[in-house]
Design a protein around this motif. Structure first.
Motif, PDB file in Angstrom:
ATOM      1  N   PRO A 582      -1.767 -17.769  -1.130  1.00  0.00           N
ATOM      2  CA  PRO A 582      -1.555 -16.664  -1.908  1.00  0.00           C
ATOM      3  C   PRO A 582      -0.953 -15.684  -0.804  1.00  0.00           C
ATOM      4  O   PRO A 582      -1.236 -15.373   0.297  1.00  0.00           O
ATOM      5  CB  PRO A 582      -2.734 -16.297  -2.771  1.00  0.00           C
ATOM      6  N   HIS A 583       0.429 -14.614  -1.878  1.00  0.00           N
ATOM      7  CA  HIS A 583       0.296 -13.412  -0.752  1.00  0.00           C
ATOM      8  C   HIS A 583      -0.608 -12.698  -1.248  1.00  0.00           C
ATOM      9  O   HIS A 583      -0.259 -12.550  -2.518  1.00  0.00           O
ATOM     10  CB  HIS A 583       2.161 -13.079  -0.851  1.00  0.00           C
ATOM     11  N   GLY A 584      -0.798 -11.374  -0.899  1.00  0.00           N
ATOM     12  CA  GLY A 584      -0.899 -10.274  -1.686  1.00  0.00           C
ATOM     13  C   GLY A 584      -0.018  -8.843  -1.969  1.00  0.00           C
ATOM     14  O   GLY A 584       1.038  -9.587  -1.276  1.00  0.00           O
ATOM     15  N   TYR A 618       2.994  -4.067   1.563  1.00  0.00           N
ATOM     16  CA  TYR A 618       2.911  -5.042   2.361  1.00  0.00           C
ATOM     17  C   TYR A 618       1.794  -6.298   2.214  1.00  0.00           C
ATOM     18  O   TYR A 618       1.508  -5.831   0.874  1.00  0.00           O
ATOM     19  CB  TYR A 618       2.434  -4.798   4.305  1.00  0.00           C
ATOM     20  N   CYS A 619       1.958  -7.161   2.634  1.00  0.00           N
ATOM     21  CA  CYS A 619       1.610  -8.280   2.123  1.00  0.00           C
ATOM     22  C   CYS A 619       0.061  -7.989   2.254  1.00  0.00           C
ATOM     23  O   CYS A 619      -0.519  -7.744   3.817  1.00  0.00           O
ATOM     24  CB  CYS A 619       1.702  -9.629   2.709  1.00  0.00           C
ATOM     25  N   THR A 620      -1.596  -8.478   1.143  1.00  0.00           N
ATOM     26  CA  THR A 620      -2.520  -7.839   1.998  1.00  0.00           C
ATOM     27  C   THR A 620      -3.340  -8.827   2.411  1.00  0.00           C
ATOM     28  O   THR A 620      -4.525  -9.393   2.408  1.00  0.00           O
ATOM     29  CB  THR A 620      -3.869  -7.407   1.182  1.00  0.00           C
ATOM     30  N   ASP A 621      -3.148 -10.305   1.812  1.00  0.00           N
ATOM     31  CA  ASP A 621      -3.404 -11.738   2.484  1.00  0.00           C
ATOM     32  C   ASP A 621      -2.811 -11.767   3.813  1.00  0.00           C
ATOM     33  O   ASP A 621      -2.035 -12.800   3.307  1.00  0.00           O
ATOM     34  CB  ASP A 621      -3.534 -12.744   0.635  1.00  0.00           C
ATOM     35  N   PHE A 622      -3.434 -12.557   5.183  1.00  0.00           N
ATOM     36  CA  PHE A 622      -3.630 -12.794   6.195  1.00  0.00           C
ATOM     37  C   PHE A 622      -3.012 -14.396   6.033  1.00  0.00           C
ATOM     38  O   PHE A 622      -3.541 -15.566   6.031  1.00  0.00           O
ATOM     39  CB  PHE A 622      -4.913 -12.405   6.630  1.00  0.00           C
ATOM     40  N   CYS A 623      -1.949 -14.615   5.392  1.00  0.00           N
ATOM     41  CA  CYS A 623      -0.747 -15.285   5.045  1.00  0.00           C
ATOM     42  C   CYS A 623      -0.069 -17.065   6.409  1.00  0.00           C
ATOM     43  O   CYS A 623      -0.162 -17.693   6.204  1.00  0.00           O
ATOM     44  CB  CYS A 623       0.137 -15.167   4.351  1.00  0.00           C
ATOM     45  N   SER A 624      -0.159 -16.058   7.669  1.00  0.00           N
ATOM     46  CA  SER A 624       0.086 -16.560   8.545  1.00  0.00           C
ATOM     47  C   SER A 624       0.203 -15.875  10.379  1.00  0.00           C
ATOM     48  O   SER A 624      -0.775 -14.624   9.937  1.00  0.00           O
ATOM     49  CB  SER A 624       1.491 -16.410   8.135  1.00  0.00           C
ATOM     50  N   LEU A 626       2.049 -14.081  11.463  1.00  0.00           N
ATOM     51  CA  LEU A 626       3.583 -12.989  11.588  1.00  0.00           C
ATOM     52  C   LEU A 626       3.077 -12.720   9.994  1.00  0.00           C
ATOM     53  O   LEU A 626       4.034 -11.401   8.948  1.00  0.00           O
ATOM     54  CB  LEU A 626       5.059 -13.305  11.633  1.00  0.00           C
ATOM     55  N   HIS A 627       1.580 -12.685   9.385  1.00  0.00           N
ATOM     56  CA  HIS A 627       1.387 -12.207   8.330  1.00  0.00           C
ATOM     57  C   HIS A 627       1.150  -9.825   8.769  1.00  0.00           C
ATOM     58  O   HIS A 627       1.706  -9.471   7.907  1.00  0.00           O
ATOM     59  CB  HIS A 627      -0.351 -12.163   8.109  1.00  0.00           C
ATOM     60  N   GLN A 628       0.850 -10.028   9.734  1.00  0.00           N
ATOM     61  CA  GLN A 628       1.377  -8.100   9.415  1.00  0.00           C
ATOM     62  C   GLN A 628       3.049  -8.035  10.209  1.00  0.00           C
ATOM     63  O   GLN A 628       2.614  -6.810   9.706  1.00  0.00           O
ATOM     64  CB  GLN A 628       0.155  -8.271  11.383  1.00  0.00           C
ATOM     65  N   GLU A 629       3.591  -8.580  10.054  1.00  0.00           N
ATOM     66  CA  GLU A 629       5.375  -7.843   9.365  1.00  0.00           C
ATOM     67  C   GLU A 629       5.310  -8.299   8.496  1.00  0.00           C
ATOM     68  O   GLU A 629       6.149  -8.189   8.021  1.00  0.00           O
ATOM     69  CB  GLU A 629       6.308  -9.389  10.819  1.00  0.00           C
ATOM     70  N   MET A 630       4.402  -8.996   7.411  1.00  0.00           N
ATOM     71  CA  MET A 630       5.507  -8.664   6.437  1.00  0.00           C
ATOM     72  C   MET A 630       5.649  -7.339   5.151  1.00  0.00           C
ATOM     73  O   MET A 630       4.172  -7.082   4.796  1.00  0.00           O
ATOM     74  CB  MET A 630       3.936 -10.355   5.513  1.00  0.00           C
ATOM     75  N   GLN A 631       5.865  -7.215   5.250  1.00  0.00           N
ATOM     76  CA  GLN A 631       5.541  -5.285   5.341  1.00  0.00           C
ATOM     77  C   GLN A 631       7.451  -4.981   4.401  1.00  0.00           C
ATOM     78  O   GLN A 631       8.500  -5.879   4.816  1.00  0.00           O
ATOM     79  CB  GLN A 631       5.382  -5.081   5.929  1.00  0.00           C
TER      80      GLN A 631
HETATM   81 CU1  CUA Z   1       1.973 -12.974   2.635  1.00  0.00          CU
HETATM   82 CU2  CUA Z   1      -0.077 -12.182   4.336  1.00  0.00          CU
END
Ligand code: CUA
Ligand code: RUQ
Length: 652
Positions: A582-584, A618-624, A626-631
């Motif tokens: 999932p993505h947040g 930003y994405c709230t679910d640690f998905c990868s 590079l999750h911290q870059e998902m913004q």
């Molecule tokens: Cu999508 Cu974290």
């Protein structure tokens, strides 16, 4: 701690006695041994044997546990908003919480019920009641999501709810509080003349699970507490406990406890169907909401309905009988054979068990003891099969192991009693910590119980866990019931008050779990199925953002030309087609919730910016990695600003 210190200085029997007495006093509870630990230990990476669905009580939701480990696996939002998943906040789910009273973001849920075919669990759906604003919900067990909520008109406190007939023909519900029916302005002191209790039969579509109100039965103004449907020979009947047959309208704790006996109402619903077909019912005005999730779009919508079919109990001879039952009974439970009708006489000194076959005979022989509102009252001696002596103080609910034994929860004396159906004799009893309400044997309300465990659902824990301020957890306790005596294995905390729970062997549903939603079948009107289709549109002050999410970026991720006071709808489609990705989505200053978007799904969040500036999402679910870059950023300008609406596109 004290128990442990002493144990090291003593040995053998003396130590065991001290440990037992410490546990009895609730001093940390060391009454279980290493065998118990082994019996509930599920090794890392291994799966539990059962899914347990526990009502969240005043949380309004449902939680999923694994058994025997007692590990919390999921929370399923039902009647209450749940910001972690955007449930009841996202545009796709808000309609699930609509009622005839408007949008209601919470309730009090009591009784989960797994769907049945031929009196056995079929692993398709779970139903649960909203107690305060009377509603029924259906959860799809392949997605573990709330799929439908139906409001119940002419009801007030749908406590005796939802109880299923053995092929899930009906979900049955009764009002706990009698009210003027239909509602009107009248003096409360005229309760006896003007108030009524209503039983509701909701038809379930055998293919889709969709609910529709079939008919209602208007009964005398008692309180209707709990219910169960018959099975096997008693299929076609539903049983309801009543209290306050005194019809007190104030200080019920005294007023409703006068009579020696109240009643179980035995309702022949097949007979009711005939009376409805014969035109003996009337269609009366009603106002109630029916909220349904469309499976193509995954969007919920509400339809307001305006009438219901009402049958007067006295107007359909042969449909309802009263079985006198001591005293202010609570639960009513039917054994796997369909013969024993066990009432939890919460103020009674015995546990009364009616016999279904004797009841039929009493009806045939006209063994009557008067009538109430046109409903015949059967003679107690004519229907009672036996009384369980010495059941403890305050018996409430009974479940069955399928091996000839019944297990009854006893609130005041805080125990489970095990008794034999063949001779009504108590054979074992164990303490619970503390104040047990319901109890549950997996499948214990079906023809085929999975009689390995019984679970106590306790209202009070006092000193059993680390204290957490004035509010302490409620809890469940797991007992092994495979031997002649019950054996405590495990305590575990629950979310909200675990009124009731049901459990199902994992093998029945685990392979049917949906892993992703097919993107190609996503018919959400605002879905964006590929990155090249992303766009932002404006109509007046309404802005629609058609956004996609995939590891590890949103597209578009920079948007300019938003103005203070706009209504910005983020329609975020998760393009992933992998399980467990999932993505947040969270927007700074959003005053409702975040989103959690399952693979292939679209969810929509409304954001109304109130200040000029540039704000991140930003994405709230640690998905990868590079999750911290998902913004991304939203640029917000003054109302009326000339900054053009623009956004970045793939590769740009
Ligand atoms: Cu999508 Cu974290
Ligand atoms: S009730 S503790 Cu709400 Cu089912 Cu008996």
């Amino acid at each position: 701690m004290l128990g442990r210190t002493i144990r090291y200085s003593l040995s053998g029997l003396a130590a065991a006695l001290i440990l037992t007495s410490c546990a009895g006093a609730g001093a940390g509870g060391a009454a279980v041994d290493a065998d118990a630990a082994r019996a509930v230990y599920v090794a890392p990476g291994e799966h539990d044997e059962l899914y347990a669905f526990m009502s969240g009580g005043f949380s309004g939701n449902l939680s999923v546990y694994g058994l025997p480990s007692g590990r919390l696996l999921a929370q399923i939002p039902v009647f209450s908003q749940y910001p972690e998943k955007g449930y009841g906040y996202s545009e796709q789910t808000r309609a699930l919480l609509e009622t005839s009273w408007g949008f209601i973001p919470w309730d009090d849920s009591h009784h989960p019920q797994l769907s049945q075919t031929n009196g056995e669990q079929d692993g398709r759906w779970l139903f649960i009641n909203g107690n305060n604003t009377p509603r029924l919900a259906r959860i799809d067990l392949t997605t573990m999501e709330t799929d439908e909520i139906l409001e119940l008109p002419h009801s007030a406190g749908s406590h005796a709810s939802p109880f299923l007939t053995e092929n899930t023909e009906y979900v049955v519900s009764a009002t706990r509080f009698s009210v003027p029916t239909p509602q009107r302005d009248m003096p409360i002191a005229e309760y006896k003349e003007g108030f009524a209790g209503v039983l509701t039969f909701v038809k379930v579509d055998p293919n889709t699970g969709r609910m529709s109100l079939a008919f209602q039965i208007k009964m005398p103004g008692f309180d209707y507490d709990l219910s169960r449907a018959g099975r096997g020979p008693s299929h076609g009947w539903s049983f309801f406990t009543t209290y306050n047959s005194e019809q007190a309208s104030t200080l019920k704790e005294i007023g409703a406890s006068q009579a020696d006996k109240d009643y179980i109402a035995a309702v022949n619903w097949q007979r009711a169907e005939v009376c409805v077909a014969d035109g003996r019912a009337s269609t009366i005005p009603a106002r109630y909401a029916h909220n349904v999730v469309d499976h193509a779009t995954a969007v919920a919508s509400t339809r307001m309905l305006t009438s219901s079919v009402m049958l007067e109990a006295g107007n359909c001879p042969g449909m309802v009988y009263f079985l006198p039952t001591p005293k202010s009974p609570h639960g009513v439970d039917i054994d796997p054979s369909g013969e024993h009708i066990v009432a939890g006489g919460k103020l009674a000194t015995v546990l009364p068990v009616h016999s279904f076959s004797k009841m039929l005979k009493a009806i045939e022989d006209r063994a009557l003891d008067g009538e109430i509102g046109g409903i015949p009252v059967l003679r107690y001696e004519a229907t009672i099969g036996g009384e369980v002596q010495n059941p403890g103080l305050g018996p409430l609910h009974t479940e069955f192991d399928g091996n000839g034994y019944a297990y009854t929860s006893v609130f005041l004396s805080s125990e489970i009693i095990k008794w034999r159906l063949s001779d009504y004799t108590v054979v074992d009893r164990v303490p619970t910590y503390y104040s047990i309400g319901h109890l549950m044997i997996p499948g214990g309300d079906t023809r085929k119980p999975y009689g390995k465990y019984v679970i106590a659902l306790n209202k009070i824990t006092k000193d059993r866990y680390l204290p957490t301020g004035p509010e302490l957890t409620q809890s469940a306790q797991l007992y092994d019931i495979t031997g002649p005596t019950m054996r405590l294995l495990l305590d575990f905390p629950t979310v909200g008050e675990p009124h009731y729970a049901q459990a199902v062997p994992a093998s029945l549903i685990k392979d049917r779990q949906v892993r992703t939603f097919a993107l190609s079948e996503n018919k959400d009107p605002y879905a964006t199925l590929s990155e090249k289709d992303v766009k932002v549109t404006r109509q007046g002050t309404t802005v629609h953002v058609y956004m996609t999410a995939i590891r590890s970026h949103f597209m578009p991720d920079n948007i300019e030309g938003i103005q203070v006071g706009d209504s910005v709808y983020f329609h975020v489609t998760n393009l992933e087609q992998d399980w467990d990705v999932p993505h947040g989505f969270a927007m700074l200053g959003a005053r409702n919730a975040e989103l959690l978007i399952m693979p292939g799904r679209t969810r929509t969040l409304l954001w109304v910016p109130t200040r000029v500036g540039v704000y991140p999402f930003y994405c709230t679910d640690f998905c990868s990695a590079l999750h911290q870059e998902m913004q991304g950023y939203m640029r917000v300008s003054e109302r009326g600003s000339t900054v053009p609406l623009q956004w970045n596109t793939p590769g740009n």
